[in-house]
Write a protein that holds these residues in place. Sequence first.
Motif, PDB file in Angstrom:
ATOM      1  N   GLY A 284      37.395  98.230  46.134  1.00  0.00           N
ATOM      2  CA  GLY A 284      36.643  97.305  46.966  1.00  0.00           C
ATOM      3  C   GLY A 284      35.546  97.988  47.746  1.00  0.00           C
ATOM      4  N   THR A 285      34.565  97.193  48.168  1.00  0.00           N
ATOM      5  CA  THR A 285      33.474  97.673  49.012  1.00  0.00           C
ATOM      6  C   THR A 285      33.161  96.612  50.062  1.00  0.00           C
ATOM      7  OG1 THR A 285      31.767  96.757  47.548  1.00  0.00           O
ATOM      8  CG2 THR A 285      32.429  99.050  47.170  1.00  0.00           C
ATOM      9  N   ALA A 286      32.746  97.060  51.226  1.00  0.00           N
ATOM     10  CA  ALA A 286      32.298  96.160  52.294  1.00  0.00           C
ATOM     11  C   ALA A 286      31.127  96.837  52.998  1.00  0.00           C
ATOM     12  CB  ALA A 286      33.429  95.876  53.277  1.00  0.00           C
ATOM     13  N   ALA A 287      30.080  96.057  53.320  1.00  0.00           N
ATOM     14  CA  ALA A 287      28.879  96.666  53.903  1.00  0.00           C
ATOM     15  C   ALA A 287      28.107  95.651  54.717  1.00  0.00           C
ATOM     16  CB  ALA A 287      27.981  97.228  52.802  1.00  0.00           C
ATOM     17  N   ARG A 288      27.422  96.139  55.748  1.00  0.00           N
ATOM     18  CA  ARG A 288      26.518  95.291  56.513  1.00  0.00           C
ATOM     19  C   ARG A 288      25.327  94.878  55.651  1.00  0.00           C
ATOM     20  NH1 ARG A 288      28.261  98.861  60.614  1.00  0.00           N
ATOM     21  NH2 ARG A 288      28.821  97.815  62.585  1.00  0.00           N
TER      22      ARG A 288
END
Length: 323
Positions: A284-288
């Motif tokens: 998974g990835t999460a970013a502004r």
Amino acid sequence: MPAPSIRPVRGLALALVLAGGPACGGDDDANLPVAEAASLPPRPGAARQSQDELARAGVDALLASPSPATLLAVLGQGHLVARALLGRHTLKYTAEFSLAPVEAVRPAVDTPVLSTQKVVDELELQWGAGPEEPVRFYLSQHTDQHRGREVMVLDEKAYTRLLHRGWHVRPLDADLHQRWLDEAQRSVHDVVELAAPALAVAAAEEGDTVRVTLSLAEAGARVPVPQGAAPGREWREKAEITAIEGTLTLERATGLWQTAEVRIGYGVRDEQGRALVGETHLTGTAARTPELQIQAPEHVLPLPERVRYESERRRLLDGLAGT
């Protein structure tokens, strides 16, 4: 104990249950604590400051004493906190689940068939609102079993679409979407929780991030972890974790996860005592994404609904009839 059917760990597939109608509260809702009224309104920005402080304290505890418990505490932050700290952002994950018999079993009368099962679950979340702005998001989730749906909430309207079908819209009259958002945010937490009974955690600060390495702990070095209330708890308690490997990166200031790759292997037996091996693999990835803008879909139809006779009676009689 029946063999655990293949379904994602708590939180990874709940968005597949779309808002076909208004949400209804369960018994748990009645037991939620009631917040006491504050004597004075909070200072502007006080809530944000408190969230920042709590998030940083959690990361400090993880760095000082890396363990399954301190890691789960950091990863357990809900989406309400995440969006307050991040603003506009995106989140994606792919989760693969498999379960297979150790030995081939010939089908027999009155005996459950034992076969290999596999599910691939993919989710994408786009949060398009800044702090204290109205809810604006797009969420898509589907599996390789040709099941999938999409939901979008914009301007107090909920848009939904089944796989390969058109968009429908209805007024946003419930907060069920908050549960979907929380479970997307906690997807990494839920997989780590599966590994927790046999998990070894190492954490190191690297500039603005914290790098967390996951591995299988030696039998004598395992730390007891308080049991949660996740679905599937019964079979988890009897499962033997056989392999753990993974790496997470967390934002140092908030503790929110940025990247994750976790693989867990385990063994379990069904009610006939037959051995199975399972594996869970999540990336998974999460970013502004400060410039993210979400637009309403085109060619939208009202969501078909059945007539609710009590509501219809009240509408037609304009409240003149007693209930």
